[in-house]
Design a protein around this motif. Sequence first.
Motif, PDB file in Angstrom:
ATOM      1  N   ASP A  82      24.040  30.105  -5.478  1.00 54.39           N
ATOM      2  CA  ASP A  82      24.870  29.063  -6.064  1.00 54.39           C
ATOM      3  C   ASP A  82      24.260  28.542  -7.352  1.00 54.39           C
ATOM      4  O   ASP A  82      23.075  28.197  -7.402  1.00 54.39           O
ATOM      5  N   GLY A  83      25.087  28.468  -8.434  1.00 54.77           N
ATOM      6  CA  GLY A  83      24.581  28.015  -9.718  1.00 54.77           C
ATOM      7  C   GLY A  83      24.106  26.583  -9.688  1.00 54.77           C
ATOM      8  O   GLY A  83      23.116  26.221 -10.351  1.00 54.77           O
ATOM      9  N   VAL A  84      24.788  25.718  -8.929  1.00 57.92           N
ATOM     10  CA  VAL A  84      24.359  24.331  -8.821  1.00 57.92           C
ATOM     11  C   VAL A  84      22.956  24.252  -8.231  1.00 57.92           C
ATOM     12  O   VAL A  84      22.098  23.492  -8.699  1.00 57.92           O
ATOM     13  N   ALA A  85      22.708  25.059  -7.200  1.00 58.03           N
ATOM     14  CA  ALA A  85      21.387  25.053  -6.578  1.00 58.03           C
ATOM     15  C   ALA A  85      20.329  25.594  -7.528  1.00 58.03           C
ATOM     16  O   ALA A  85      19.200  25.087  -7.582  1.00 58.03           O
ATOM     17  N   LEU A  86      20.681  26.647  -8.293  1.00 59.09           N
ATOM     18  CA  LEU A  86      19.714  27.203  -9.244  1.00 59.09           C
ATOM     19  C   LEU A  86      19.350  26.195 -10.328  1.00 59.09           C
ATOM     20  O   LEU A  86      18.181  26.033 -10.680  1.00 59.09           O
ATOM     21  N   LEU A  87      20.336  25.517 -10.872  1.00 63.36           N
ATOM     22  CA  LEU A  87      20.081  24.558 -11.947  1.00 63.36           C
ATOM     23  C   LEU A  87      19.315  23.344 -11.457  1.00 63.36           C
ATOM     24  O   LEU A  87      18.582  22.709 -12.233  1.00 63.36           O
ATOM     25  N   GLY A  88      19.475  23.002 -10.199  1.00 64.41           N
ATOM     26  CA  GLY A  88      18.727  21.884  -9.637  1.00 64.41           C
ATOM     27  C   GLY A  88      19.108  20.549 -10.259  1.00 64.41           C
ATOM     28  O   GLY A  88      20.266  20.309 -10.599  1.00 64.41           O
ATOM     29  N   GLU A  89      18.128  19.677 -10.430  1.00 67.39           N
ATOM     30  CA  GLU A  89      18.366  18.362 -11.005  1.00 67.39           C
ATOM     31  C   GLU A  89      17.450  18.149 -12.199  1.00 67.39           C
ATOM     32  O   GLU A  89      16.337  18.675 -12.250  1.00 67.39           O
ATOM     33  N   ALA A  90      17.925  17.368 -13.157  1.00 67.19           N
ATOM     34  CA  ALA A  90      17.103  17.036 -14.321  1.00 67.19           C
ATOM     35  C   ALA A  90      15.942  16.144 -13.900  1.00 67.19           C
ATOM     36  O   ALA A  90      15.981  15.475 -12.860  1.00 67.19           O
ATOM     37  N   LEU A  91      14.898  16.138 -14.716  1.00 68.73           N
ATOM     38  CA  LEU A  91      13.712  15.323 -14.446  1.00 68.73           C
ATOM     39  C   LEU A  91      13.981  13.889 -14.891  1.00 68.73           C
ATOM     40  O   LEU A  91      13.789  13.522 -16.046  1.00 68.73           O
ATOM     41  N   LEU A  92      14.471  13.076 -13.949  1.00 68.33           N
ATOM     42  CA  LEU A  92      14.820  11.693 -14.236  1.00 68.33           C
ATOM     43  C   LEU A  92      14.042  10.759 -13.310  1.00 68.33           C
ATOM     44  O   LEU A  92      13.748  11.115 -12.160  1.00 68.33           O
ATOM     45  N   ASP A  93      13.750   9.569 -13.789  1.00 66.89           N
ATOM     46  CA  ASP A  93      13.177   8.532 -12.936  1.00 66.89           C
ATOM     47  C   ASP A  93      14.267   7.726 -12.251  1.00 66.89           C
ATOM     48  O   ASP A  93      14.050   7.145 -11.185  1.00 66.89           O
ATOM     49  N   ARG A  94      15.450   7.658 -12.870  1.00 64.62           N
ATOM     50  CA  ARG A  94      16.608   6.971 -12.293  1.00 64.62           C
ATOM     51  C   ARG A  94      17.789   7.923 -12.317  1.00 64.62           C
ATOM     52  O   ARG A  94      18.017   8.601 -13.311  1.00 64.62           O
ATOM     53  N   ALA A  95      18.516   7.965 -11.241  1.00 67.71           N
ATOM     54  CA  ALA A  95      19.689   8.845 -11.164  1.00 67.71           C
ATOM     55  C   ALA A  95      20.855   8.087 -10.551  1.00 67.71           C
ATOM     56  O   ALA A  95      21.312   8.379  -9.446  1.00 67.71           O
ATOM     57  N   PRO A  96      21.380   7.086 -11.264  1.00 66.22           N
ATOM     58  CA  PRO A  96      22.497   6.306 -10.733  1.00 66.22           C
ATOM     59  C   PRO A  96      23.788   7.111 -10.722  1.00 66.22           C
ATOM     60  O   PRO A  96      23.903   8.161 -11.364  1.00 66.22           O
ATOM     61  N   LEU A  97      24.776   6.592 -10.018  1.00 70.03           N
ATOM     62  CA  LEU A  97      26.103   7.184 -10.029  1.00 70.03           C
ATOM     63  C   LEU A  97      26.808   6.751 -11.308  1.00 70.03           C
ATOM     64  O   LEU A  97      26.871   5.569 -11.629  1.00 70.03           O
ATOM     65  N   MET A  98      27.316   7.712 -12.066  1.00 70.77           N
ATOM     66  CA  MET A  98      27.954   7.430 -13.346  1.00 70.77           C
ATOM     67  C   MET A  98      29.425   7.854 -13.298  1.00 70.77           C
ATOM     68  O   MET A  98      29.796   8.766 -12.549  1.00 70.77           O
ATOM     69  N   ARG A  99      30.235   7.194 -14.098  1.00 68.32           N
ATOM     70  CA  ARG A  99      31.656   7.536 -14.221  1.00 68.32           C
ATOM     71  C   ARG A  99      31.959   7.872 -15.685  1.00 68.32           C
ATOM     72  O   ARG A  99      32.501   7.049 -16.419  1.00 68.32           O
ATOM     73  N   PRO A 100      31.597   9.079 -16.107  1.00 68.72           N
ATOM     74  CA  PRO A 100      31.763   9.452 -17.518  1.00 68.72           C
ATOM     75  C   PRO A 100      33.220   9.710 -17.874  1.00 68.72           C
ATOM     76  O   PRO A 100      34.058   9.988 -17.003  1.00 68.72           O
ATOM     77  N   TYR A 101      33.514   9.623 -19.148  1.00 68.15           N
ATOM     78  CA  TYR A 101      34.853   9.939 -19.659  1.00 68.15           C
ATOM     79  C   TYR A 101      34.911  11.418 -20.027  1.00 68.15           C
ATOM     80  O   TYR A 101      35.131  11.790 -21.170  1.00 68.15           O
ATOM     81  N   MET A 102      34.702  12.241 -19.037  1.00 71.16           N
ATOM     82  CA  MET A 102      34.674  13.689 -19.241  1.00 71.16           C
ATOM     83  C   MET A 102      36.030  14.273 -18.913  1.00 71.16           C
ATOM     84  O   MET A 102      36.662  13.879 -17.923  1.00 71.16           O
ATOM     85  N   GLY A 103      36.507  15.215 -19.707  1.00 75.67           N
ATOM     86  CA  GLY A 103      37.856  15.739 -19.561  1.00 75.67           C
ATOM     87  C   GLY A 103      38.000  16.889 -18.591  1.00 75.67           C
ATOM     88  O   GLY A 103      39.073  17.493 -18.527  1.00 75.67           O
ATOM     89  N   PHE A 104      36.949  17.228 -17.812  1.00 77.34           N
ATOM     90  CA  PHE A 104      37.021  18.351 -16.892  1.00 77.34           C
ATOM     91  C   PHE A 104      37.300  17.861 -15.471  1.00 77.34           C
ATOM     92  O   PHE A 104      36.884  16.769 -15.071  1.00 77.34           O
ATOM     93  N   ASP A 105      37.959  18.698 -14.698  1.00 75.36           N
ATOM     94  CA  ASP A 105      38.106  18.455 -13.261  1.00 75.36           C
ATOM     95  C   ASP A 105      36.906  19.077 -12.561  1.00 75.36           C
ATOM     96  O   ASP A 105      36.647  20.285 -12.694  1.00 75.36           O
ATOM     97  N   LEU A 106      36.169  18.245 -11.828  1.00 77.17           N
ATOM     98  CA  LEU A 106      34.929  18.685 -11.202  1.00 77.17           C
ATOM     99  C   LEU A 106      35.052  18.679  -9.685  1.00 77.17           C
ATOM    100  O   LEU A 106      35.793  17.873  -9.105  1.00 77.17           O
ATOM    101  N   VAL A 107      34.305  19.556  -9.044  1.00 77.12           N
ATOM    102  CA  VAL A 107      34.276  19.638  -7.586  1.00 77.12           C
ATOM    103  C   VAL A 107      33.316  18.586  -7.049  1.00 77.12           C
ATOM    104  O   VAL A 107      32.190  18.435  -7.554  1.00 77.12           O
ATOM    105  N   ASP A 108      33.750  17.836  -6.045  1.00 77.97           N
ATOM    106  CA  ASP A 108      32.923  16.832  -5.360  1.00 77.97           C
ATOM    107  C   ASP A 108      32.447  15.726  -6.293  1.00 77.97           C
ATOM    108  O   ASP A 108      31.334  15.211  -6.146  1.00 77.97           O
TER     109      ASP A 108
END
Length: 571
Positions: free
Chosen positions: A215-241
């Motif tokens: 799975d590509g999501v699993a391969l990419l993993g997560e960015a190196l962040l100290d905080r990872a809040p839930l965000m609601r971006p104004y992105m024009g794509f339909d995303l899964v989950d």
Amino acid sequence: MRGCALGLGVAIGLSAPMAAAQGIAPPDGATIAERMARLGADVPGSIWAMQPFLNTDEVTAEDGTVFRLNSMNPYVNAWFVLEIAPPGGSSRYYHLENADRAEWQVSLVQDGGTPAIRVSGTEDEEGEEILCAPWENDGLAEARNTGLPFAPLCEWALFLRNPVTGNRTTREAVAEFLRDNVMFGDSIVNLIKGTFFEDAFMVSSEGLEIEEEVDGVALLGEALLDRAPLMRPYMGFDLVDADGGMQAGSWYEVDGAEGIYASVMQPGMIANEVFQVRGANRLDGVESRADVYLVAFDMAEFTLGYEPGTDHPRLGWSSRPSHRHYEGRGPDGFERADPLVRTGTLNPTFAESVAAIFTGGFKRDHGAWRFGDYATFNYGNHYGFMVDGVILSRLWENLSTLYMTHDGEVVMRTWTEADNSPEVLSTLQFARQNGVPIIENGVPGSRVTSWGGGNWSGSANADLRTLRAGACTRTVEGRQFLIYAYFSTATPSAMARTFQAYQCDYAMLLDMNSQEHTYMALYQRAEEELEAQHLVTGMAEVDARGSNGQRIPRFVSAPDNRDFFYLIRRE
């Protein structure tokens, strides 16, 4: 054998090298060496002098008319210039493009004493052959008068590239042409692709089946962040989950677009360990809170292409460098690509399989140095570019370069002097340079903090914070991803820290200052239309509208003055 017509389609292969069939072969080694010396001179002087691999077929008709078919780069087998020189008259030139460079070989022959273009299959397509003389019965004039950027010739085995402008009439003509002849299943393109060329897109690898299960999501993993809040971006794509929002630094599948993933974050969330690596400035409060949108492409699923715009990047001088030679209208000695034609449009045979497009790099005027050491040599180091194996502007060492080879390998790295050799140049499908590295070997590039030295642009007060776009490559467990990033406002340092956090191997700047210059869209099929999903809604406003009010996708159906990269889905 089939006759000549302004007919319908053939399928296309994007990146395979030329097979040894009945086409125009590369010149001999001595000729290439001589031309490489001319290419490396202070001023090559013409578009012809920039092509070390050019070779020509020539025949003479009974009336004395000379026909010359110039293969601009036989290793790529894509672009040709047909010259027709009547006795005592001026030559006429026509820029032709091979509709399927992986399958068709193109040459000029005498067919019973009459000149003709022969388009023959590779060894895998032995027996397939087209003979045509498009100059007869006003065929070339008819193709030119269509007003289409790509007018089909020789049963769609070739295209005539026509000069176009981005006006509404041209855009609507292209859109109608695609709807009527190319897209959505019932076209002759698909019919022929399913018969003569049913295996043209096959990719075979013992490990490929296993790789597809990862799975590509699993391969990419997560960015190196100290905080990872839930965000609601104004992105024009339909995303899964992602109905409830996007976790900062995580990756999400784009719904209905296999192999494409999206992520969002703000530079102020980046982990402290990233900032401990030297090479970038501290971030201010504005850019720390500015959203960054990222889109990753699994390159096992896609092939990358590049097309210059009708106008940009130009070939003449940038106004920036004061260190110039005085032997021509540009750093290579000329300012126009004639007789080559720049269409600013996607080749129509890619329209059914295009998955995404994003704008390329800087215009020529901004694509050279005004300040710093790079302004003092190589005439200011104008950013170079090559398309379909044809060098339009020389590639300079020390500059960030995104290129692809004939076998589909996508590479982003710093160009070297050794790369300007026939061994390297003969392997390239396209190349585009844009400044210096943002990330190199996983850490900030050496000029990230230098306004003039990095040619980062911005204000005259060295205020570098503005809307920017960039791209990086990342390889995970042998799987390569190309990542596009849209920074709502950022300095080069914020870009570097972001690409570090996403563990990129190499990153470079694309363009900046407006959503037109940082345009990015994905494409999906909806009934009988190609539907564009824009990264941010403001980018949709850049698309043209037809007389019926419908959007006409930029670059796909609408010729544009800017250059662009496109991703074609492998089949």
